[in-house]
Scaffold this motif. Structure first.
Motif, short mmCIF file in Angstrom:
data_model
loop_
_atom_site.label_atom_id
_atom_site.label_comp_id
_atom_site.label_asym_id
_atom_site.label_seq_id
_atom_site.Cartn_x
_atom_site.Cartn_y
_atom_site.Cartn_z
N GLY A 247 29.41 -53.55 27.96
CA GLY A 247 28.98 -52.37 27.22
C GLY A 247 28.74 -51.16 28.10
N GLY A 248 28.73 -51.36 29.41
CA GLY A 248 28.44 -50.28 30.34
C GLY A 248 27.55 -50.78 31.45
N SER B 243 24.09 -47.43 41.04
CA SER B 243 23.81 -48.05 39.74
C SER B 243 22.85 -47.20 38.92
N VAL B 244 21.82 -46.68 39.58
CA VAL B 244 20.86 -45.82 38.88
C VAL B 244 21.53 -44.55 38.41
N TRP B 245 22.36 -43.96 39.25
CA TRP B 245 23.07 -42.73 38.92
C TRP B 245 23.94 -42.92 37.68
N LEU B 246 24.70 -44.02 37.65
CA LEU B 246 25.58 -44.29 36.51
C LEU B 246 24.77 -44.65 35.27
N GLY B 247 23.74 -45.49 35.44
CA GLY B 247 22.93 -45.90 34.30
C GLY B 247 22.20 -44.74 33.66
N ALA B 248 21.68 -43.82 34.46
CA ALA B 248 20.98 -42.66 33.92
C ALA B 248 21.94 -41.78 33.12
N GLY B 249 23.18 -41.65 33.62
CA GLY B 249 24.17 -40.87 32.88
C GLY B 249 24.49 -41.50 31.54
N VAL C 209 18.11 -35.62 34.47
CA VAL C 209 17.84 -37.06 34.35
C VAL C 209 18.46 -37.83 35.51
N VAL C 210 19.72 -37.57 35.78
CA VAL C 210 20.40 -38.30 36.86
C VAL C 210 19.75 -38.00 38.21
N THR C 211 19.42 -36.73 38.44
CA THR C 211 18.79 -36.36 39.71
C THR C 211 17.39 -36.99 39.82
N GLY C 212 16.60 -36.91 38.74
CA GLY C 212 15.26 -37.47 38.76
C GLY C 212 15.25 -38.97 38.97
N ALA C 213 16.15 -39.70 38.28
CA ALA C 213 16.21 -41.15 38.43
C ALA C 213 16.69 -41.53 39.82
#
Length: 320
Positions: A291-292, A40-46, A77-81
């Motif tokens: 919405g995503g 979820s974090v990976w997708l949301g950060a993207g 961003v994705v890696t950091g999150a």
């Protein structure tokens, strides 16, 4: 559109219930929920980077250095999150988290956030060529890492509550996480239903024209009801020591429902702000009717640290 939303919504609820059931019966809390949280974090950060990229495309001017991008690197961003979220689950590595550990449970969220920020800074140091964009990219990267990874890290901490601390095997942690989700989603449901039927007074016409004060009041009532159910019947079902044994459980449930529900509304308005600032209706296009991923998580992200504070402060949870 409504049918797609209902079908996908049913699938998401069924997925969450199934994973929660597996995690509740797992040999260690978080075994099954951690991968779902990280995804979820990976997708949301993207998706958040997509908003930044759209905003950067319209904000770019002739003063922008040639060949430079105003939006942060998606990979950073994705890696950091994701790194922040992974480190937030560190207490799950211990069979029994040591009471004398110098890093408190929530301290792992701070460590993960620091690691993500250091990564973003290191990348900007390496890629710097000319002035004018580095600060903008770094600020956006830090915001995205904190928003997606840092806030979601507190949802991980909710799941990891309990254990030796409260003399259980993680049942209270599951109750804490489910109560968070139930309260904010009950608020969404109550606000939407009442707003459609009774809504007359817009709450935030510029950010979210569909939100009304009538819906806000209804959402608050639904949140309190959800909190009472979670801290009463659901606590008994999960075999937690009865939450109602706490003399102040009713007041705690009301406060929990009102404050956590209101935090969820703030989270929902925040993603509306980011989308409108980027001139986009949705943060992604692959979830029909939604919405995503950010629209599914927005209320949970802002409410998670508030809910965590309620639990660790003893406002809700086991009696004395």
């Amino acid at each position: 559109m409504l049918s797609s939303r209902l079908i996908l919504g049913f699938f998401l609820v069924a997925l969450m219930v199934g994973v929660a059931w597996l995690d509740f019966h797992a040999w260690r809390p978080g075994v099954y929920l951690a991968p779902l949280g990280v995804l979820s974090v990976w997708l949301g950060a993207g998706e958040l980077v997509r908003l930044f990229e759209e905003n950067a495309a319209t904000a770019a001017t002739t003063d922008t250095p040639p060949g430079e991008r105003l939006a942060p690197s998606r990979y950073v961003v994705v890696t950091g999150a994701t790194l922040t979220m992974l480190i937030s689950f560190a207490p799950a590595l211990w069979a029994t988290y040591p009471a004398d550990c110098p890093v408190g449970r929530a301290g792992w969220v701070a460590i993960g956030l620091a690691a993500g920020v250091l990564l973003a800074v290191a990348v900007e140091l390496a890629r710097f060529q000319q002035p004018g964009v580095a600060t903008i990219r770094l600020a956006q990267a830090v915001l995205a890492i904190a928003y997606c990874g840092g806030l979601m890290g507190f949802a991980a901490q909710l799941r990891l509550l309990g254990g030796g601390q409260w003399g259980d095997d993680g049942r209270w942690g599951m109750l804490a996480l489910l109560s968070l989700i139930a309260v904010v989603k009950a608020n969404d449901t109550g606000a939407y239903a009442a707003g459609r039927v009774f809504g007359k007074h817009p709450m935030t016409p510029r950010l979210s024209p569909g939100k009304t004060w009538e819906g806000f009041v209804s959402g608050a009532l639904f949140s309190v009801a959800a909190a009472a159910i979670c801290l009463g019947p659901l606590a008994d079902y999960l075999r937690c020591s009865p939450a109602m044994a706490n003399p102040a459980w009713a007041l705690g449930a009301v406060a929990y429902g009102l404050v956590v529900g209101a935090a969820g509304v703030l989270g929902d308005l925040t993603i509306s702000l980011l989308k409108r600032d980027s001139r986009l209706k949705n943060s992604s296009t692959w979830m029909p009717g939604f919405g995503g991923v950010l629209d599914v998580l927005d209320s949970i992200l802002f409410a998670a640290p508030i809910a965590y504070l309620f639990w660790v402060a003893g406002v809700v949870g086991p009696a004395g």
